[in-house]
Design an enzyme around this catalytic site. Sequence first.
Site, PDB file in Angstrom:
ATOM      1  N   TYR A 112       0.731  -1.490   0.091  1.00 28.90           N
ATOM      2  CA  TYR A 112      -0.125   0.092   0.140  1.00 28.90           C
ATOM      3  C   TYR A 112       0.915   1.341  -0.248  1.00 28.90           C
ATOM      4  O   TYR A 112       0.519   2.335  -1.087  1.00 28.90           O
ATOM      5  CB  TYR A 112      -0.811   0.125   0.774  1.00 28.90           C
ATOM      6  CG  TYR A 112      -1.515   0.777   1.398  1.00 28.90           C
ATOM      7  CD1 TYR A 112      -3.677   1.722   1.055  1.00 28.90           C
ATOM      8  CD2 TYR A 112      -1.703   2.051   2.722  1.00 28.90           C
ATOM      9  CE1 TYR A 112      -3.935   1.916   0.867  1.00 28.90           C
ATOM     10  CE2 TYR A 112      -2.545   3.343   2.621  1.00 28.90           C
ATOM     11  CZ  TYR A 112      -3.787   3.097   1.841  1.00 28.90           C
ATOM     12  OH  TYR A 112      -4.859   3.868   1.866  1.00 28.90           O
TER      13      TYR A 112
ATOM     14  N   LYS B 137       0.638   4.430  -2.621  1.00 25.18           N
ATOM     15  CA  LYS B 137       0.641   5.838  -2.935  1.00 25.18           C
ATOM     16  C   LYS B 137       1.725   6.392  -2.910  1.00 25.18           C
ATOM     17  O   LYS B 137       1.556   7.602  -3.667  1.00 25.18           O
ATOM     18  CB  LYS B 137      -0.069   5.146  -1.178  1.00 25.18           C
ATOM     19  CG  LYS B 137      -0.734   4.845  -1.004  1.00 25.18           C
ATOM     20  CD  LYS B 137      -2.539   5.180  -1.449  1.00 25.18           C
ATOM     21  CE  LYS B 137      -3.754   5.498  -1.376  1.00 25.18           C
ATOM     22  NZ  LYS B 137      -4.724   5.714  -2.536  1.00 25.18           N
TER      23      LYS B 137
HETATM   24  P1  NAP Z   1     -13.377   1.966   1.290  1.00 29.50           P
HETATM   25  O1  NAP Z   1     -14.546   2.734   2.298  1.00 29.50           O
HETATM   26  O2  NAP Z   1     -12.848   1.177   1.919  1.00 29.50           O
HETATM   27  O3  NAP Z   1     -13.931   2.470  -0.114  1.00 29.50           O
HETATM   28  C1  NAP Z   1     -13.253   1.954  -1.075  1.00 29.50           C
HETATM   29  C2  NAP Z   1     -14.387   1.936  -2.402  1.00 29.50           C
HETATM   30  O4  NAP Z   1     -13.951   1.590  -3.487  1.00 29.50           O
HETATM   31  C3  NAP Z   1     -14.773   0.801  -2.112  1.00 29.50           C
HETATM   32  O5  NAP Z   1     -16.804   1.307  -2.482  1.00 29.50           O
HETATM   33  C4  NAP Z   1     -14.884  -0.195  -3.110  1.00 29.50           C
HETATM   34  O6  NAP Z   1     -15.779  -0.567  -3.441  1.00 29.50           O
HETATM   35  C5  NAP Z   1     -14.414   0.590  -4.264  1.00 29.50           C
HETATM   36  N1  NAP Z   1     -13.313  -0.509  -4.988  1.00 29.50           N
HETATM   37  C6  NAP Z   1     -12.196  -1.483  -4.600  1.00 29.50           C
HETATM   38  N2  NAP Z   1     -11.619  -1.925  -5.844  1.00 29.50           N
HETATM   39  C7  NAP Z   1     -12.253  -0.819  -6.621  1.00 29.50           C
HETATM   40  C8  NAP Z   1     -11.927  -1.520  -8.324  1.00 29.50           C
HETATM   41  N3  NAP Z   1     -10.917  -3.034  -8.082  1.00 29.50           N
HETATM   42  N4  NAP Z   1     -13.130  -1.134  -9.065  1.00 29.50           N
HETATM   43  C9  NAP Z   1     -13.756  -0.380  -8.389  1.00 29.50           C
HETATM   44  N5  NAP Z   1     -13.791   0.304  -7.152  1.00 29.50           N
HETATM   45  C10 NAP Z   1     -13.236  -0.686  -6.346  1.00 29.50           C
HETATM   46  O7  NAP Z   1     -11.489   3.234   1.568  1.00 29.50           O
HETATM   47  P2  NAP Z   1     -11.662   5.106   1.853  1.00 29.50           P
HETATM   48  O8  NAP Z   1     -11.624   4.699   3.567  1.00 29.50           O
HETATM   49  O9  NAP Z   1     -12.817   5.912   1.677  1.00 29.50           O
HETATM   50  O10 NAP Z   1     -10.644   4.795   1.049  1.00 29.50           O
HETATM   51  C11 NAP Z   1     -11.039   6.121  -0.175  1.00 29.50           C
HETATM   52  C12 NAP Z   1      -9.433   6.103  -0.943  1.00 29.50           C
HETATM   53  O11 NAP Z   1      -8.612   6.537  -0.152  1.00 29.50           O
HETATM   54  C13 NAP Z   1      -9.482   4.486  -1.063  1.00 29.50           C
HETATM   55  O12 NAP Z   1      -7.884   5.001  -2.128  1.00 29.50           O
HETATM   56  C14 NAP Z   1      -7.869   4.867   0.014  1.00 29.50           C
HETATM   57  O13 NAP Z   1      -6.080   4.455   0.026  1.00 29.50           O
HETATM   58  C15 NAP Z   1      -7.368   5.953  -0.067  1.00 29.50           C
HETATM   59  N6  NAP Z   1      -7.263   6.203   2.265  1.00 29.50           N
HETATM   60  C16 NAP Z   1      -7.814   6.298   2.920  1.00 29.50           C
HETATM   61  C17 NAP Z   1      -7.714   6.831   4.036  1.00 29.50           C
HETATM   62  C18 NAP Z   1      -8.473   6.316   5.673  1.00 29.50           C
HETATM   63  O14 NAP Z   1      -7.685   6.542   6.144  1.00 29.50           O
HETATM   64  N7  NAP Z   1      -9.586   6.051   4.721  1.00 29.50           N
HETATM   65  C19 NAP Z   1      -6.074   6.908   3.987  1.00 29.50           C
HETATM   66  C20 NAP Z   1      -5.673   7.321   3.352  1.00 29.50           C
HETATM   67  C21 NAP Z   1      -6.173   7.060   1.813  1.00 29.50           C
HETATM   68  P3  NAP Z   1     -16.395  -2.593  -2.866  1.00 29.50           P
HETATM   69  O15 NAP Z   1     -17.273  -1.909  -1.369  1.00 29.50           O
HETATM   70  O16 NAP Z   1     -17.057  -2.918  -3.609  1.00 29.50           O
HETATM   71  O17 NAP Z   1     -15.224  -3.403  -2.402  1.00 29.50           O
END
Ligand code: NAP
Length: 250
Positions: free
Chosen positions: A151, A155
């Site tokens: 990851y 990133k």
């Molecule tokens: P999340 O709640 O897990 O949501 C991720 C979404 O991406 C889900 O709806 C998932 O679909 C979808 N997804 C996964 N694989 C996919 C694919 N191959 N094609 C299309 N859609 C796909 O994550 P989040 O926390 O909102 O994170 C969003 C972004 O921010 C990510 O890139 C994450 O790495 C980044 N981020 C998050 C945090 C944090 O603290 N939350 C911090 C830093 C960066 P399904 O539900 O069907 O699996």
Amino acid sequence: MADKVAVVSGAARGIGAAVAKRLAADGLAVGVLDLDAAHCADTVAAITDAGGKAVALGADVSNEASVAAAVEELAGSLGGPTVVVNNAGILRDNLLFKMSVDDWDAVMGVHLRGAFLLTRAVQSYMVEAKWGRIVNLSSTSALGNRGQANYSAAKAGMQGFTKTLAFELGKFGVTANAIAPGFIVTDMTAATAARVGVGFEDFQKAAAAQIPVQRVGRPEDIAHTASFLVSEGAGFVSGQVIYVAGGPTN
Ligand code: NAP
């Protein structure tokens, strides 16, 4: 922004859903893209109930044909997208010695290959319009994080990808920037809490105690930054990584 069309990946929930809703509130029509179009229903309904325009798109961002079909569908319904938010993401955390090749490939596939495929699919609309906005989701984990070799590499890769897009596409009126969130309350951080065996409330409290502003982030914190980067006024901001983490990062 009224005539602009955006596509937001991973927009069924979490940060992507918040970004899609915010861009719609800003006046953009939004392609709400996620693995299963049916899972996008809540985000689309929230947008249309508020008077905005949105369409659900089902696509796996790591699959070239699937991405091409989704972008074509969006162009045919709401119009050609000139804003892309590469947000879809997954975690496959493990210490290096326990990390499988599948764990590595899956994370690279969704974050890096996915961002590449979706951006490449929409760039022609941006170049044609001589205007565009690319926003890529990086993370504080880009700086290195135990248990996240895959990851953090992905990133950090998003940051290099972003800067290169800024160089290549700037002359077409296209900006490219990355947002690197810290701890944001979503299903992703809930899953991490579950994996390490800590209740999500306690996990959030412990995280907040380490953050200068003494709270954890919300998806809306990221949506606000995305809204700024997409705005007309941010046209001179390009190739940047904005850490949205409640304080400086080390
Ligand atoms: P999340 O709640 O897990 O949501 C991720 C979404 O991406 C889900 O709806 C998932 O679909 C979808 N997804 C996964 N694989 C996919 C694919 N191959 N094609 C299309 N859609 C796909 O994550 P989040 O926390 O909102 O994170 C969003 C972004 O921010 C990510 O890139 C994450 O790495 C980044 N981020 C998050 C945090 C944090 O603290 N939350 C911090 C830093 C960066 P399904 O539900 O069907 O699996």
